[in-house]
Design a protein around this motif. Structure first.
Motif: not given
Length: 260
Positions: A248-258
């Motif tokens: 979930e944390e990796v997914e949140t960071m990925l979404a923000e970066a994209l």
């Protein structure tokens, strides 16, 4: 013509950089010197501009004690990008050893090769990871177990995290898990978008050589690496719960970066 000239340039640069750095690296490996961990990072740093890869980072990499980075996996480019910002050893599937060029590079970087479908070898794999952690090396685990399309994070394999957790407990050294996201968000300076992410992403059903050639011809790809909140590997929670929390944390960071 320009595309083929670029391929020739990349090939010559690759050979030149490798020819210069390989002899001292092999010597450092033979003498088991710390330099054997630093030279691969320099190789990756030099290869990034050759490949047209621009790497930026957000957050801070944990620096105290043994560390395992838990990351999403998008492409073979992840190795170059992440290897350029930290002295790391990658956990890789055993088939990688036999890949042309990439397999040799992985062995020179002292990657930890694992048999993901053979329970009998789990003890040996735990021992190999434990040894690296005890030596103070930073170990990278691509917890999805495969590559994605770069737009999302696949389910983390709790069995892989189980091996990582056991290795951390065996190391008796306060091993830290830190989530990391790798996001490819721009090409030629322009936002990449979901439909064009395939230019960087290398999902499992795409042949390596055509993708490699396409990336080399294109160049100018931006990748953002985000470091999340580190946590102790010694945790009473079930490994599946830990796996979901990290994803979930990796997914949140990925979404923000994209979105940037």
């Amino acid at each position: 013509m320009i595309g083929w000239l670029r391929l020739v340039y990349v090939a010559l640069a690759f050979l030149a950089i490798t020819a210069v750095l390989l002899p001292p690296h092999l010597f450092a490996l033979w003498r088991d010197q710390p330099l054997a961990r630093r030279i691969p990072r320099l190789w990756h740093q030099l290869m990034c501009p050759v490949l047209g890869l621009k790497v930026t980072t957000r957050g801070t990499q944990h620096s105290n004690g043994p560390l395992m980075l838990i990351s999403n996996h998008v492409s073979w480019l992840d190795i170059i990008a992440l290897g350029s910002v930290a002295d790391v050893a990658f956990i890789a599937k055993s088939e990688v050893k036999d890949w042309p060029v990439f397999g040799r590079l992985a062995r020179w970087q002292r990657s930890i090769f694992v048999e993901r479908n053979q329970r009998r070898s789990t003890g040996e794999q735990v021992s190999a990871i434990t040894e690296r952690l005890e030596r103070g090396e930073i170990v990278v685990l691509f917890a999805e177990g495969t590559t994605s399309d770069g737009n999302r994070v696949l389910e983390f394999k709790s069995s892989l995290l189980g091996v990582a957790r056991q290795a951390g407990e065996d190391a008796h050294a306060g091993v830290v898990l830190q989530p990391v996201s790798i996001a490819y968000n721009r090409i030629q300076g322009l936002p990449m978008g979901r439909r064009h992410r395939f230019l960087a992403a290398w999902p499992g059903d795409v042949e390596l050589l055509p993708h490699l050639l396409a990336v080399l011809r294109e160049g100018a790809i931006d990748v953002e690496i985000c470091f999340g909140r580190p946590s102790e590997v010694f945790d009473a929670r079930d490994r599946k719960v830990v796996s979901r929390a990290l994803r979930e944390e990796v997914e949140t960071m990925l979404a923000e970066a994209l979105r940037r």
